[in-house]
Write an enzyme that holds these catalytic residues in place. Structure first.
Site, PDB file in Angstrom:
ATOM      1  N   GLY A  86       0.798  -1.220   0.000  1.00 50.80           N
ATOM      2  CA  GLY A  86       0.000   0.000   0.000  1.00 50.80           C
ATOM      3  C   GLY A  86       0.825   1.261   0.000  1.00 50.80           C
ATOM      4  CD  GLU A 111      -3.572 -10.189  -3.251  1.00 46.35           C
ATOM      5  OE1 GLU A 111      -3.103 -10.107  -2.119  1.00 46.35           O
ATOM      6  OE2 GLU A 111      -3.546 -11.235  -3.941  1.00 46.35           O
ATOM      7  CG  LEU A 112      -2.637  -2.166  -4.062  1.00 43.04           C
ATOM      8  CD1 LEU A 112      -2.497  -1.447  -5.377  1.00 43.04           C
ATOM      9  CD2 LEU A 112      -3.161  -1.249  -2.975  1.00 43.04           C
ATOM     10  CG  ASP A 113       1.181  -2.946  -3.643  1.00 43.50           C
ATOM     11  OD1 ASP A 113       1.403  -2.502  -4.781  1.00 43.50           O
ATOM     12  OD2 ASP A 113       0.959  -2.220  -2.667  1.00 43.50           O
ATOM     13  N   GLY A 114      -0.009  -7.460  -5.140  1.00 36.73           N
ATOM     14  CA  GLY A 114      -0.067  -8.897  -4.897  1.00 36.73           C
ATOM     15  C   GLY A 114       0.312  -9.756  -6.104  1.00 36.73           C
TER      16      GLY A 114
END
Lengths: 283, 283, 283, 283
Positions: free
Chosen positions: C200, C225-228
């Site tokens: 994040g 998926e954020l940063d995933g």
């Protein structure tokens, strides 16, 4: 801002830190950082770097220097005081490879390199457009075996008193001993090997030939002995049998620019003391 | 030898270095190394580690401590003085994995870890022979959910006042808050991940599952928050898609032992100050 | 030149290497490098990257692809063939921080990044002059919460079929799932932390707050998926208590640019296979 | 288990991979990993390491070797096949420093070093107790200038045909050319510097004297040229002006043991090919 840095080297003995810190305290200065190194407790050398704040420093710094001489004499100190707010002025020497120059320009532009780039001097015209786009003066001074002495006279003339430190950013010319005398411990070179391995020319070809598994670069102050001056910083990167000489050069360019930029940063922040042929780097 | 180390933290303000160094000088001490860090020049915290030599130190150290209290009071200091010649005494906790314990034993045996290993405590019998071959007492204290409180009482009894610092060398039990209170910032744990990634159990399985390209280990002081205490040291090693969970464990063992051994060395050399949830490490 | 690269992933089974290498041999191709990885000998996945030379490759490549389909069907292969001489075309997205963009431009200019930079797209005007000085088209497309969908429509329009891969070089906007569908495993982002730590926003502030001793950066393919998404490359650099958040940002910039540039290089050289949420990187 | 490794080097040419993989496929073998390197596509050398599984391998391996000779002849191959399940047998030579020996013993004990330690040979008695506690035979063979030839005769006698590879784990004796002939590319030495820097004796004193900022260690095959054989692995660690020669030795011990252990692991897993004075290491 009201900050200054004091660098001291002297023979070790009792009471040095107390004398210096009392002096600074009496002048109204507040020590915000200090790094000390004593080579050998018995009969060795003492080195210290002190950062201090002093209100209205510009009005008081000359008086402080004058008064400090008494303390310095007592302990036979080599010493200097530098205003943190006063940027060092650099002259960058370059030939045809641009990566080290570009890194310095980029770090300077980003505000990461706290210095002024007073000029770039080259024995080729290649970098003129790039350098001038940053509004930095570019001096083209060709060098041949015959004109070397004359070229160095021109260098000195251009650099004059305006410049504190010279950076050889892959400048492919050997600087003469006479020239060196003007800038003791103020000329930084980047050598494209992990010194003392692969002194001299074509270090990447030498490294490939020996089959090393790491290649490196070395930033050092220039002295009369080729690639033999006090080492400021070194770093390495892993290579493998898959990397040919061109790969080593490519990988090496990245190490060279990082190592040189670190060394220049430490120099302009007054973090380096030289003793005999070695550096004390307070980081 | 006649060396001691002084650790100080206090609110920043003018004249601290001067006051401390004058005090030491007047006591006849010679400062051989000092490292200072000021968190924030305006209204921040001041930290210093000073190594000094004082002739016939054993006869003078108690007086020096008494006299220093006046200086300390003036600046609201947290402070301590440690004799360099007086080894810290360690109790090492271990379960079934031996690599961290072996590294500490080896470094101790080689003279690289300047401490006494007072005892090894384990919830298993596995390491007894190894530990006793070094003539170090081995205490087997089994732990189950039911006997945990009782086990910790036994730990405290055995450790008593004889031990300065506890090392959890892959000890697979969570230490209770009540136990922790006896050893604030004196229990060092090695966590087998690059914290704060992969908190809790099975960090290598978690790392493999996420497909990371570097794995790490973290040495930290133990606090009530699981894997949340002040980080002392971390390091990483490169891994690739070829490495399965067992490979990560194998590679990880090497990082864990190195990272823990570094943290323990710094601790026993009084190089670490703790402020809020962070460490200041003077190396 | 007459070189191509073949990437294959399929369920493991006997005879795959033999079938592929016989096929290539019969086509007159010479394998100059091959890298193979089998996830798990029993019932796992098989991955291979083959570089081969084929005389007059441009005339034969389409036929080779057609004929290979029979081999591919036999082993249920996911496969692709790429001409090494045909540069991938990149669109670089950037906001206000220039270091990652500059690194890519510099490596491209130096010939170290074998790709075409088709365009730079930004939600700010700041980089226009820099980018246009390299004669690369610059598209300014502002983005607000209200105009996001509209902005992404414009992005797709501009990029069209002209671009293979999108690079988010510190582009401070989250890309929508609808947009992502057009470029599966073809959007590379640089996240300024060692994922999965500090997902994040403001990862350097988070890192400073936690007191970590190493900071890192992570290049990954972008997924919903954020940063995933699948991690391509990570690296770290050592920091200390002396480094405040601004220092971490400065040090981090150097890691970010290096890590992103490596990931982009591997991508354009067809060195990366994605399986589930992980990468197989053949270097 | 039913796994074997094949190592091949030969002049490059078309069809090698196809011929080898067809051969293995026809024998019923399944290739689980392959690594290939071609030095120079035009007229260079070809190297490959193949891991394959073959059901009931012990009954078939001799036949496979016989049959492969025809393929090998066709391409002028240097080749060998090794059963993965058959551990290499090591003789470790040591003098008075124990760190490299201890690391090998520890990794072997932990199951990380897949080999048998057949014996330890030393010119001192110091390590006997340690070695015998692992139930490994210890041979004390003193060496003086006068008895060197005699000592080497004894070494050969003891080692006999029982041992595949010799490890010089800080063995402070120079091995004679006559002795070397018995073990071409099968004697691994650890040199305590980053070769080719600091060849010969006292490398840490040399390094301290030169003021380097990184120190290293090098594992290499022993050849007639002192410290000049093919380099297998190297690594470095950062040092500073604060480190005296004893510190360099201490830091160096950690690098030496890691570097040697890696080299030995790669050797016993048949990951190393030697060509002229360089290694190809498939990892």
């Amino acid at each position: 801002k009201n900050r200054a840095r004091m660098l001291i080297s002297c023979p070790d003995g009792p009471g040095i830190v107390a004398a210096v810190s009392r002096f600074l305290s009496e002048q109204g200065a507040n020590i915000v950082q200090s790094d000390q190194y004593t080579m050998d407790p018995e009969g060795g050398m003492f080195f210290i770097r002190i950062e201090f704040d002093l209100p209205d420093i510009l009005s008081h710094i000359e008086k402080l220097k004058q008064d400090f001489q008494a303390v310095a004499d007592q302990f036979q100190m080599n010493w200097s005081v530098h205003l943190a707010g006063q940027k060092k002025r650099l002259a960058i020497f370059v030939s045809k490879e641009d990566h080290c120059l570009l890194e310095l320009l980029w770090q300077w532009h980003a505000g990461d390199l706290y210095a002024d780039i007073a000029m770039v001097i080259s024995n080729h015209e290649d970098m003129r457009e790039l350098v001038e786009s940053f509004e930095i003066p570019y001096h083209y001074i060709p060098v041949t075996a015959d004109t070397k002495a004359e070229a160095e006279r021109k260098h000195l003339e251009i650099i004059d008193e305006d410049v504190d430190t010279l950076i050889l950013a892959r400048y492919m010319q050997i600087v003469s001993p006479q020239f060196l005398k003007h800038y003791p411990n103020r000329i930084i070179n980047i050598h494209h090997s992990f010194l003392p391995a692969f002194v001299g020319g074509k270090p990447y070809a030498q490294a490939h030939n020996r089959g090393v598994k790491l290649i490196g670069a070395t930033a050092h102050y220039v002295t009369e002995e080729l690639d033999g001056g006090p080492i400021i910083e070194q770093d390495v990167e892993r290579v493998s049998h898959r990397d040919n000489v061109d790969d080593l050069k490519r990988i090496g360019r990245h190490i060279e620019r990082i190592v040189l930029a670190r060394a220049v940063s430490w120099h302009v922040e007054d973090r380096i003391l030289v003793h005999e042929n070695k550096t004390i780097v307070f980081i």
